[in-house]
Design a protein around this motif. Structure first.
Motif, PDB file in Angstrom:
ATOM      1  N   LYS A 164       9.386   1.889   6.680  1.00  0.00           N
ATOM      2  CA  LYS A 164       8.652   2.272   5.476  1.00  0.00           C
ATOM      3  C   LYS A 164       7.614   3.342   5.781  1.00  0.00           C
ATOM      4  N   ILE A 165       6.892   3.181   6.872  1.00  0.00           N
ATOM      5  CA  ILE A 165       5.857   4.144   7.231  1.00  0.00           C
ATOM      6  C   ILE A 165       6.451   5.536   7.455  1.00  0.00           C
ATOM      7  N   VAL A 166       7.551   5.591   8.190  1.00  0.00           N
ATOM      8  CA  VAL A 166       8.168   6.894   8.480  1.00  0.00           C
ATOM      9  C   VAL A 166       8.767   7.495   7.210  1.00  0.00           C
ATOM     10  N   THR A 208       2.806  -2.704   2.392  1.00  0.00           N
ATOM     11  CA  THR A 208       2.906  -1.631   3.375  1.00  0.00           C
ATOM     12  C   THR A 208       1.612  -1.626   4.181  1.00  0.00           C
ATOM     13  N   VAL A 209       1.715  -2.012   5.465  1.00  0.00           N
ATOM     14  CA  VAL A 209       0.523  -2.188   6.291  1.00  0.00           C
ATOM     15  C   VAL A 209       0.762  -1.612   7.681  1.00  0.00           C
ATOM     16  N   ARG A 253      -0.069   6.438  -6.599  1.00  0.00           N
ATOM     17  CA  ARG A 253      -1.440   6.895  -6.582  1.00  0.00           C
ATOM     18  C   ARG A 253      -1.780   7.658  -5.309  1.00  0.00           C
ATOM     19  N   ALA A 254      -2.650   8.668  -5.462  1.00  0.00           N
ATOM     20  CA  ALA A 254      -3.046   9.484  -4.314  1.00  0.00           C
ATOM     21  C   ALA A 254      -3.771   8.667  -3.253  1.00  0.00           C
ATOM     22  N   ASP A 255      -4.603   7.711  -3.667  1.00  0.00           N
ATOM     23  CA  ASP A 255      -5.329   6.930  -2.662  1.00  0.00           C
ATOM     24  C   ASP A 255      -4.392   6.035  -1.853  1.00  0.00           C
ATOM     25  N   LEU A 256      -3.356   5.502  -2.500  1.00  0.00           N
ATOM     26  CA  LEU A 256      -2.386   4.689  -1.768  1.00  0.00           C
ATOM     27  C   LEU A 256      -1.494   5.563  -0.890  1.00  0.00           C
ATOM     28  N   ALA A 257      -1.198   6.763  -1.367  1.00  0.00           N
ATOM     29  CA  ALA A 257      -0.447   7.697  -0.534  1.00  0.00           C
ATOM     30  C   ALA A 257      -1.232   8.069   0.717  1.00  0.00           C
ATOM     31  N   LEU A 258      -2.543   8.269   0.549  1.00  0.00           N
ATOM     32  CA  LEU A 258      -3.398   8.581   1.696  1.00  0.00           C
ATOM     33  C   LEU A 258      -3.405   7.420   2.685  1.00  0.00           C
ATOM     34  N   GLY A 303      -1.827   7.730   6.420  1.00  0.00           N
ATOM     35  CA  GLY A 303      -2.733   7.387   7.516  1.00  0.00           C
ATOM     36  C   GLY A 303      -2.096   6.412   8.483  1.00  0.00           C
ATOM     37  N   LEU A 304      -1.272   5.502   7.970  1.00  0.00           N
ATOM     38  CA  LEU A 304      -0.558   4.569   8.845  1.00  0.00           C
ATOM     39  C   LEU A 304       0.385   5.325   9.767  1.00  0.00           C
ATOM     40  N   ALA A 305       1.043   6.345   9.226  1.00  0.00           N
ATOM     41  CA  ALA A 305       1.955   7.147  10.044  1.00  0.00           C
ATOM     42  C   ALA A 305       1.197   7.902  11.129  1.00  0.00           C
ATOM     43  N   LEU A 306       0.061   8.494  10.772  1.00  0.00           N
ATOM     44  CA  LEU A 306      -0.720   9.235  11.760  1.00  0.00           C
ATOM     45  C   LEU A 306      -1.267   8.307  12.844  1.00  0.00           C
TER      46      LEU A 306
END
Length: 324
Positions: A183-185, A108-109, A252-257, A261-264
């Motif tokens: 995936k991002i959305v 996911t990038v 994980r929270a860091d991967l969720a962040l 962030g990719l969406a934003l």
């Protein structure tokens, strides 16, 4: 027998590789982490010393990597510039791939990284699809992941046979990068739902509602969601929820962040303001900054209710861990 080079054998990549092995594929893998390599070898993966070595004679290459920077390094070579402007080095996938090999990236990038790999692959006459997944570690283990696959129609169909042993759902999303976009959305929606779930569970408790009873009501009412069914952040209500194990991570929270962030970033590129997404990102950032990056993303309930049940001993949302 089909041979697949699998690059990235972590929490998601290894169970995906194991499902390919179970389906009769030969999997030759590589990971930069010693512990991941050891576990992969025990699982039947033939280890290689590098990505190019894993690719030798392989019919396909699948990558499952944490971030865009890792995808750029693996595809373009370790010395690839951050903006993708430098030519491929000898240690990159694109320098070694052949038109006979199918290249599949399930990381996911960001859209820019995904597009850069598509463009570079096309320029070399290579076949590449972006195929991120949804379903988490449990879905990877069960072979029930949802794959969202973007690329040329013929490449997507060619990738299908390789992906099917790892998936429960396969969606051809359209042009290159549309798999990543989907995936991002989707993940953006999930983390906004997690924030709403945290607020709802806390308010229900404050109003004196029994947690199990309220969950049953919401499950058959308009408040229902996948997050409610799978990750409800109150102990003893949903068996699969991380709260039952001190928020040991399923996501994980860091991967969720990273994902939100990719969406934003994508929204900013298109002039969109997403306030609910922004709040969710803020709460995840607080968790990460407070030392909770390795905890499950549902730990954000602590931002609403610092006394929420199930929190690790000494955990303070937005602040460093401390001994109780």
């Amino acid at each position: 027998m089909t041979t697949v080079a699998f690059i990235g054998l972590g929490n998601m990549g290894l169970p995906m590789a194991k499902n390919l092995i179970a389906a009769g594929f030969t999997v030759r893998g590589h990971d930069v982490v010693d512990a991941c390599r050891a576990v992969a070898a025990d699982a039947g993966v033939e280890l290689a010393g590098s990505a190019p070595e894993a690719m030798e004679g392989a019919d396909a290459v699948i990558t499952m990597l944490p971030k865009g920077e890792h995808v750029r390094a693996v595809y373009f070579g370790a010395a690839q510039a951050a903006d993708g402007s430098q030519p491929s080095n000898d240690d990159g996938i694109l320098a070694h791939a052949t038109p006979e090999q199918m290249l599949i990236d399930s990381s996911t990038v960001d859209i820019a990284t995904c597009q850069a790999v598509h463009d570079a692959a096309a320029a070399k006459g290579l076949h590449f699809v972006d195929a991120p997944v949804s379903g988490g570690i449990s879905g990877a283990e069960a072979g029930s992941l949802t794959f969202m696959v973007g690329g040329a129609d013929a490449d997507v169909e060619r990738a299908r046979r390789l992906i099917e042993p790892m998936c429960g759902n396969f969606f051809a999303t359209g042009d290159p990068t549309t798999g990543e976009a989907a995936k991002i959305v989707n993940n953006m929606m999930l983390f906004v739902a997690v924030q709403g779930l945290s607020e709802a569970a806390t308010l229900a408790k404050k109003l004196g509602l029994d947690a199990k009873t309220f969950h049953q009501i919401a499950s058959v009412s308009s408040g229902n969601s996948w997050a409610l069914q799978t990750w409800y952040p109150v102990p003893g209500v949903v068996e699969t929820a991380a709260v039952n194990n001190e928020f040991s991570a399923s996501f994980r929270a860091d991967l969720a962040l990273k994902d939100i962030g990719l969406a934003l970033a994508a929204a900013a590129d298109h002039g969109l303001h997403l306030p609910a997404t922004g709040l969710s990102a803020q709460r995840l950032a607080e968790a990460v900054d407070g030392g909770g990056g390795e905890l499950d993303c549902t730990v954000v309930i602590a931002a609403v209710d610092p006394d929420a049940e199930g929190l690790p001993e000494g955990y303070v949302h937005g602040g460093a861990r401390r001994d109780a």
